[in-house]
Design a protein around this motif. Sequence first.
Motif: not given
Length: 1114
Positions: A303-309, A405-406, A849-851, A856-860
């Motif tokens: 699970v990549p960073g930013g996603m909670q493990p 979108m998160n 509250s969202l980052s 653009l890749s984060n939006l996807f």
Amino acid sequence: MASSSPPAPPTSRPPPPFAPQNPKPVPGSLPAAFSSMQISRAPPPFAAPGGPPPGNGPAATSSIRAPPPGARPFLGSLPPPPFAARPAAPLQQPPPPFGGPPATLASQPQMQMQRPTFGGLLSGPRSQVQRAPFGEPPSGVPQQPPSFGGPPAAASQPDPFSGPPAATSQPPPFGGPPAAVSQLSPFGGPPPAAAPAQPAPIGGALYSAAQPPPFGGPPGAVPQTAPSGGLRPPFGWPPAQSQQVQFGGPPQFGGPRPGAQPPPFGAQAAPISQAPPFMGPPGGNAPTFVPPGWQGQSRPGAVPGGMQPSMRMSGMPGGMAPNALGQGMLPASTPTMPYSPHAGAQVSTPSKIDPNQIPRPIPETSVIIFETRQGGQAAVPPAASSEFIVKDTGNCNPRLMRCTMNQIPCTGDLLTTSGMPLALLVQPFALPHPSEEPIQLVDFGDMGPIRCSRCKAYINPFMRFIDQGKQFICNLCGFSNDTPREYFCNLGPDGRRRDADDRPELCRGTVEFIATKEFLVRDPMPAVYFFLIDVSMNAVHTGATAAACSAISQALSDLPEGPRTMVGIATFDSAIHFYSLKRAQQLPLMLIVPDVQDVYTPLQTDLILPISECCENLEQLLESIPNMFENNRVADSAFGAAMKASFLAMKSTGGKLLVFQSVLPSVGIGSLSAREADGRSNISTADKEAHKLLQPVDKTLKTMALEFAEYQVCVDVFLTTQSYVDIASISVVPNTTGGRVYYYYPFSALSDPAKLFNDLRWNISRPQGFEAVMRVRCSQGLQVQDYFGNFCKRVPTDIDLPAIDSDKTIMVTFKHDDKLQENSECAFQCALLYTTVFGQRRIRVINLSLSCTNMLSNLFRYADLETQFTYVVKQAANGIPSTPLSQVRDQVTNTCISILQSYRKYCTSVSSSGQLILPEALKLLPLYTLALTKSIGLCNDGRLDDRSYWASIVSSISVLLAIQLVFPRMIALHDLTSRDDDDSLIPSPLTLNSENIHDDGVYLLENGEDGYIYVGNSVDPVTIEQIFGVSSLAGVSNQLVLEQFDNELSRKVNEVVNEIRRQRCSYLRLRLCKKGDPSGDFFRSLLVEDKAPGGLSYVEFLVHVHRQIQSKMT
Ligand SMILES: [Zn+2]
């Protein structure tokens, strides 16, 4: 303050006697309001209201089931009913005195309440400062006449008796005492026995000092009496002893609920009213969030960073294992998984597409535990369609509000480039999971909730306290506010207030505040239910009138209890018949309003009475109505006029107007005409004007609806019809007033009464609020663009909701008006001011509250497929009346293509243009889009009313049900008995293509509204006999009444159907579809992956999308 959870508003109904001993929800039990959803019995017998419920129903089966061994915390993927959560409460509080008088119950909460930490808030004098609730006066509300401030509105309305009312001189069409009709005396005097208004058990007892009396008018002004002993008069049978007896399970048709189930109006405030879940720091409760199903759950792939493990990447539905970028790849034409660092799902060139490798939803099979924030940032919520239990750690439960979108794009340009919508789907009363903690209720006493003095945003976990706590910075507008002295607290070493974890408003994404006087322009309204029944010739002949009367009669016991619940009733054909139900009268008095052009209400009082005063009379009347109009030869129906007249009767209070309509309204104000050959003609794509038939015929009903909304009258319309009724015009009324259309077409007196009753019962018993105003605020840089849903909007910023309930969802779209800062957060806050069914004014505040991101890749990566698709569905429904269907379909497809093209162009570096590359999070977008273009709303075939109905329900539909409506679930029924016992109740869904349909199989396909049971032409006769109880289906009606027979297969089929109904909070209507019959062809048209006359197959559609992207790229 922070007095969490004053328990149990539904005080006048004793809590279930064994709730304390049974703190865990029973996994298999049906919610109270759905407990009767068995269809394995004959249609309701229209039993005499006074008698006990008929005991001959097969009942029992679905009611009090023992939990299956090794049961998961809950079954099914839908938020279970709120009542299931209630039994948890006693864990944290002393058991209520069972069966005690309501006063005792009501005072219980008080003892549980934490006193405010600052002085005198519960008892001090109320502030006289008038501040506007939402920064400005609530729109529309100030013009309302005071409802309870004096004698009911007599002076402010035209006197209906200024002339000799023709009405009262007409002989009643039924055998009432004629003398009574011509006398005015019954109404002339003051209401008898007007006991001094007694505070409602809830509000009064709970907040006796801090809250105004529920009926602030002079004592006696309101003909209201306390319920005797706090208990409602039994409706013909003693509630206690008949529980569980007649059916051995939950009552089917409005019988008393079994003691095992909490009262439905626990639902209303149950989440709030439970014992405080957090007596200490939130961490202390963590263990409760580890249901068995969660342990040992792991997910393949890093699970990549930013996603909670520890979390599933649940915003990314589907079964593809995420690769290092959190993207999944679809193998093109080989079974291997060629991971590439940049690729999403890949689909190869047309010739190579392998139908077995294209993206399809793979349902989650385990329960997801979701903490809304982790490590100081928002966590990506699970798919709406998955099973999850939420722990609110600062952001709201995604059931209540979720974003398309998160991560939020910093600029409007970035958003535009992505092709994605930016919108919130808000479902403020969404049912919680029984294992979730209730929303906490916070009482700031006279001070009222802390708010930003500039933008009026409510205090929330993201407001930052500085200067040793003396000031706080608003997270929405950036303004620096002084902390009120009473609210001051020192900061800890981490910069947070030391009390942050003890105050729900500082650590929870969702809280409710007790509204102070400044939020009131009048006393909170009572819960008023006015029933209006079509008794014109057709309605009577088809059995619709009888079904309506029966449904109402049996649902009466589900109305909120207490002195503030009031009811009224009228019937209509070409005239309107009101009834005075005063107890003193032996028979209900009928008053006829013959003028359907200029209507009035024949009485100012006595038409709407506390249910405790008129219940028996009402039941008696409901029993009589079908007979009274048995020989009615009046075919005309004055629908609009009847609504208007009923509205006039309700005008001083507001409330719910429940209309049962069976034919096209033909006379009086708001009458309609068949605009298109009985509405049956298909709309041809060639007809450029066809969509106009999906618009309201004129503005009459809209104007009426706006007036209803202004006076807080919400209209629900139950269309029990066998013909075209012009839903396009009729739906304007419910859609403007916070209600909805229910549609029973073609109405069957055999199969539909059960649905009608269950729909009505859920309508009145689900969590809901009245006279609501909602506003969504967002961080500077964004602004609200528009709201979509069933409401009335008078000012750009707020929406007015005469009623709001757990099923209603409101979509809010946003646009940039400035830049957002990268690495900052973008905040959204929804504030809903409403009155509970027990008359307490509250503000539900929902924070997210969202980052913010420039990538653009984060939006996807952080896109929320289901929410985005729901946006697309609602936009399409919104466009149907104004745009030719082919254009709507093109728009829908183009939205999909634009998003995928943006991803292809900017976020992938794969050189081969021969591959269709789908972002992992959105890989099902093409499939869902294809399904939408083939849906009832958008396909070429279909009746006008069906399409209008589809558009009207989509208007307020939730994310979960929107997906289901468009992309149905199909399961096999014939082999249910061969499944393992530890399987979930509902088998895994089948792919929606005809390859899965075999001639010897029986299948159920459901979309949340209807269930279609398809039977192949070579099914084993034994199987048919087991399921349907007949050896041949030759003569069986398509409008299926599924019975339960004494065999395993039949039991399982009924279990599945009941579970689906529970999950959907909707009493699915069943249709039989047979191969070789038009019904079988219809069933096959629902298989969205198949090629259809008007639509591509899934593979073809992917090819089409790919080609469009390729052509845009070059
Ligand atoms: Zn502010």
